[in-house]
Design a protein around this motif. Structure first.
Motif, PDB file in Angstrom:
ATOM      1  N   PRO A   1      25.285  11.283   2.229  1.00  0.00           N
ATOM      2  CA  PRO A   1      26.748  11.477   2.221  1.00  0.00           C
ATOM      3  C   PRO A   1      27.387  10.741   3.394  1.00  0.00           C
ATOM      4  CG  PRO A   1      25.664  13.391   3.109  1.00  0.00           C
ATOM      5  CD  PRO A   1      24.556  12.462   2.659  1.00  0.00           C
ATOM      6  N   LEU A   2      28.719  10.570   3.353  1.00  0.00           N
ATOM      7  CA  LEU A   2      29.461   9.939   4.443  1.00  0.00           C
ATOM      8  C   LEU A   2      29.410  10.806   5.684  1.00  0.00           C
ATOM      9  CD1 LEU A   2      32.600   8.680   2.475  1.00  0.00           C
ATOM     10  CD2 LEU A   2      30.588   7.385   3.194  1.00  0.00           C
ATOM     11  N   SER A   3      29.331  10.138   6.850  1.00  0.00           N
ATOM     12  CA  SER A   3      29.225  10.884   8.096  1.00  0.00           C
ATOM     13  C   SER A   3      30.579  11.455   8.476  1.00  0.00           C
ATOM     14  CB  SER A   3      28.740   9.946   9.219  1.00  0.00           C
ATOM     15  OG  SER A   3      28.748  10.617  10.451  1.00  0.00           O
ATOM     16  N   SER A   4      30.550  12.657   8.973  1.00  0.00           N
ATOM     17  CA  SER A   4      31.779  13.314   9.430  1.00  0.00           C
ATOM     18  C   SER A   4      31.956  13.210  10.934  1.00  0.00           C
ATOM     19  CB  SER A   4      31.741  14.795   9.021  1.00  0.00           C
ATOM     20  OG  SER A   4      30.606  15.425   9.628  1.00  0.00           O
ATOM     21  N   ALA A   5      31.176  12.275  11.593  1.00  0.00           N
ATOM     22  CA  ALA A   5      31.318  12.106  13.041  1.00  0.00           C
ATOM     23  C   ALA A   5      32.662  11.447  13.352  1.00  0.00           C
ATOM     24  CB  ALA A   5      30.174  11.258  13.574  1.00  0.00           C
ATOM     25  N   PRO A   6      33.241  11.732  14.530  1.00  0.00           N
ATOM     26  CA  PRO A   6      34.525  11.108  14.890  1.00  0.00           C
ATOM     27  C   PRO A   6      34.371   9.592  15.063  1.00  0.00           C
ATOM     28  CG  PRO A   6      33.604  12.283  16.769  1.00  0.00           C
ATOM     29  CD  PRO A   6      32.766  12.660  15.565  1.00  0.00           C
ATOM     30  N   GLU A   7      35.470   8.890  14.819  1.00  0.00           N
ATOM     31  CA  GLU A   7      35.440   7.434  14.932  1.00  0.00           C
ATOM     32  C   GLU A   7      35.093   7.031  16.370  1.00  0.00           C
ATOM     33  OE1 GLU A   7      35.801   5.134  12.719  1.00  0.00           O
ATOM     34  OE2 GLU A   7      36.107   6.490  11.030  1.00  0.00           O
TER      35      GLU A   7
END
Length: 761
Positions: free
Chosen positions: A239-245
């Motif tokens: 899945p896509l990472s939910s870490a901050p940019e």
């Protein structure tokens, strides 16, 4: 019973698989030749969990070769063939386009006893790719215009030439298109050099391209989309990472900026040229037409040393070392040996063994070429014509002497000296027998002759215009002689100078030089009016030179020391020796035309003295082994010096103490040099029998070099006893030249006095 039941169950499973699943290929998922179990081959799935053990290779029983077993195996083979026939019937029902691969058979291996797939053998005459190709010309992808001038168009598989097919002209092509309805569906094959018909597939492909359709007929642009990631079990695994940019997403990179600025600086400096047009070279071009590279050419390697006699396979005996030399060579360190080998002698070249130091020598050679610095010395590409100075044409520098106009001879004796009057009308000459002759220059008539007891050393005319007399140097005396037929005014002035009514007082210090004069009332043209007796040790005067004002004259005698050089003053009746001690033997002396300077030439040096201050000013280094003649330019800034070693040196007195120019045009000793008093000319005479005339123009601008141009070589003088032209003097008012040379004639050696004139005269 068991084999029959297994065959039936296998048929049912295959039928069910055909009904449930769409058409599949003839290969299952696992097409390798793995040794699996019987259940796996029949389609029965094994356990989900694998114990990881490797199946053991079945053992072969040596006693199983019985007839019963053979019968059982034959029954089994029959059952397998029936099953394969049924399978093949099922497979053949499938469309051939879906199954393009060959159909396989499942058989039991005789070695392992396990089932395996067997494919039909390939028939090379039918199924082989090379057999179906109709391309006899195998030249490959090469330009066919290479064969335009050849009778063949390529080579076949066996390397034989493929001859060019016969082709008609344009009219034959037109008739062929009219008569043959299929000519429009043919194309020219460059490889075969012939027209070939197009296949239906190719025609269909051409039609699709013309109509703008897809070239592939089997392609369906409207087929339903395959949802690869839609549905249960097809979701995206990561899945896509939910870490901050990260911060680097909105902050410019520092290193990228430095890289970009480096490229910008290179563009500004011209090292990188953006959008530089590329120079396209033709496919075929001459490599020698390229412009030469701006990079320096690689330096040529120095050539290796050539072998010596000691390196021969059969050297001479003196090059072979003795036992002591061999022992000394072996005991010497390798770095200190004078050579890396010992000379050996072999009776034949085939008996020479391999050289064990070959690799070391090659390595040392390569190491020297790599380590040693080299310098390339380029040869100068100079046009020889550019080294020749651009001189004006001699025709534009006239007048100068070009031919001999008059020649007169003495009766006997060798003439060594000649003098010209200031007005150029009279000439006086003296020979070794003591005869002095007066000549009229225009007609060459001998006007008067004087006879003296002794050898004539020098004759010189006084440069003054208001008086007329000349000096004759004989033995140790100087005689002042007045020519006949003078104008009364000139005659009275001459008598007043040579024999004044009141004599000057005698000097306090007695002089060894005695002055004797005759009274003007008892004057006679047959005898000298004034005589100077030099010291007996002085010798015969070999030169007499006048000061430009005509009051001083200097003589050079053959004696050494004080008696060698004397300066005489007529108005005061006084003589003096300017040098108490002279280094070397004095050859010549000269007065400076405008300054109180005195030139003294010894055998190799020219010294310039200041008579007023009585000191040495300069010493000129002529580079001549023996100086023979010397003359100063009328302006006083230039000096020419001749020598017995064939050199003529031009000195610029304001420039240097060494010659400005050295001329080597004579083949033998230079006897005399003389500047013209009024014209820009000077002449040099030599023992080779020639007189060379030069144009010598001196400019008032000190930054401009003198112009020296060779003009004329006067020949036609005979060389007698190694002597040629002894003396040459210019006429003061005309571009004429008076010269002396020895000729043949009579019992004695008479001499010739000749006169050379120019076209302007």
């Amino acid at each position: 019973m068991a084999p029959t039941a297994s065959i039936k169950s296998t048929k049912k499973r295959k039928a069910a698989a055909v009904e449930d699943a769409p058409a599949e290929t003839s290969f299952p998922q696992e097409v390798g030749l793995d040794l699996g179990s019987e259940g796996e081959e029949d389609g029965v799935e094994g356990d989900d969990e694998d114990d990881g053990e490797v199946d053991e290779f079945p053992e072969i029983d040596a006693g199983s070769d019985s007839e019963e077993e053979v019968e059982e195996s034959e029954d089994e083979d029959e059952e397998e063939e029936e099953e394969e026939e049924e399978d093949s019937e099922d497979i053949t029902d499938v469309d051939d386009d879906i199954r393009p691969f060959p159909i396989s058979k499942t058989v039991i291996s005789d070695i392992t006893g396990q089932p395996k797939r067997v494919y039909p053998e390939i028939e090379p005459d039918y199924d082989s790719d090379s057999s179906t190709e109709d391309a006899p010309n195998r030249v490959g992808n090469v330009p066919m215009h290479w064969y335009d001038d050849l009778p063949h168009v390529g080579y076949d598989m066996n390397g034989k030439k493929v001859l060019r097919p016969a082709r008609g002209d344009e009219l034959d092509k037109f008739l062929e298109t009219v008569e043959d309805p299929n000519s429009w569906i043919s194309a020219f094959d460059k490889t075969a050099q012939a027209d070939k018909p197009l296949t239906p597939e190719e025609l269909d492909l051409i039609r699709r391209l013309q109509e703008g359709e897809n070239p592939d007929a089997s392609y369906d642009p409207y087929e339903p989309t395959v949802e690869w990631f839609t549905g249960k079990g097809k979701e995206e695994v990561m899945p896509l990472s939910s870490a901050p940019e990260p911060k680097r997403r909105w902050v410019p990179s520092k290193w990228e900026k430095q890289k970009v600025m480096k490229i910008v600086r290179a563009i500004r400096a011209g090292r990188i040229v953006p959008n530089k047009p590329k120079s396209e070279k033709p496919q075929f071009y001459s490599v020698w037409n390229d412009e030469p590279s701006t990079h320096p050419a690689p330096l040529p390697a120095p050539k290796p040393r050539l072998p010596s006699h000691a390196e021969s396979y059969n050297p001479p005996e003196e090059y072979l070392p003795t036992e002591e030399e061999k022992k000394q060579w072996e005991e010497t360190e390798k770095e200190d040996r004078d050579r890396d080998f010992l000379p050996q002698k072999h009776s034949a070249l085939r008996l020479v063994p391999a050289y064990n130091q070959f690799i070391q020598e090659r390595f040392g050679r390569q190491l020297d070429l790599y380590m040693a610095p080299r310098i390339q010395r380029k040869k100068l590409q100079i046009d020889p014509n550019s080294l020749i100075p651009k001189l004006p044409s001699p025709a534009s520098l006239k007048p100068f002497p070009v031919y001999k106009s008059l020649s007169v001879s003495h009766q006997k004796g060798r003439v060594r000296t000649v003098g010209i009057s200031p007005d150029g009308s009279w000439a006086v000459s003296g020979d070794e027998s003591g005869v002095v002759s007066l000549w009229e220059v225009i007609v060459g008539r001998e006007v008067k002759r004087w006879k003296f007891d002794g050898k004539i050393g020098a004759v010189e005319w006084c440069p003054r215009m208001d008086v007329s007399f000349f000096v004759v140097a004989i033995e140790d005396h100087l005689h002042f002689v007045v020519p006949p037929n003078l104008h009364p005014t000139v005659l009275s002035a001459t008598l007043a100078v040579l024999s004044p009514a009141t004599l000057p007082p005698q000097p306090d210090t007695p002089s060894p030089v005695k002055w004797t004069s005759v009274a003007a009332a008892s004057y006679s043209a047959d005898k000298p009016l004034l005589s100077i007796a030099l010291p007996p040790s002085s010798g015969v005067p070999k030169q007499v030179t006048w000061h430009r004002r005509g009051d001083y004259l200097a003589t050079v005698s053959g004696g050494e020391g004080q008696g060698g050089v004397w300066i005489h003053q007529i108005s005061r009746r006084h003589s003096q020796a300017p040098f108490k001690k002279v280094k070397g033997v004095v050859q010549l002396v000269l007065f400076h035309p405008t300054k109180a300077h005195f030139f003294v030439a010894t055998q190799r040096y020219i010294r310039i003295y200041n008579l007023a201050e009585q000191k040495l000013l300069k010493t000129l280094l002529a580079g001549i082994r023996w100086i023979s003649s010397m003359d100063v330019h009328p302006m006083g800034d230039h000096l020419i010096v001749g020598g017995y070693d064939r050199k003529l040196c031009w000195f610029d007195l304001e420039l240097s103490d060494k010659p400005y120019k050295v001329l080597r045009y004579h083949t033998r000793a230079v006897r005399s040099v003389h500047f013209h008093p009024t014209y820009p000319l000077f002449a040099s005479s030599s023992d080779d029998g020639t007189i060379q005339i030069f144009h010598a123009r001196v400019f008032n601008d000190l930054m401009t070099d003198p112009l020296i141009v060779p003009l004329k070589i006067l020949r036609g003088h005979e060389v007698k006893e190694g002597l040629g032209v002894l003396q040459a003097k210019w006429c003061p008012r005309q571009p004429w030249l008076g010269k002396l040379s020895t000729v043949k004639g009579g019992m004695a050696d008479p001499a010739k006095w000749s006169h050379c004139a120019s076209d302007a005269a």
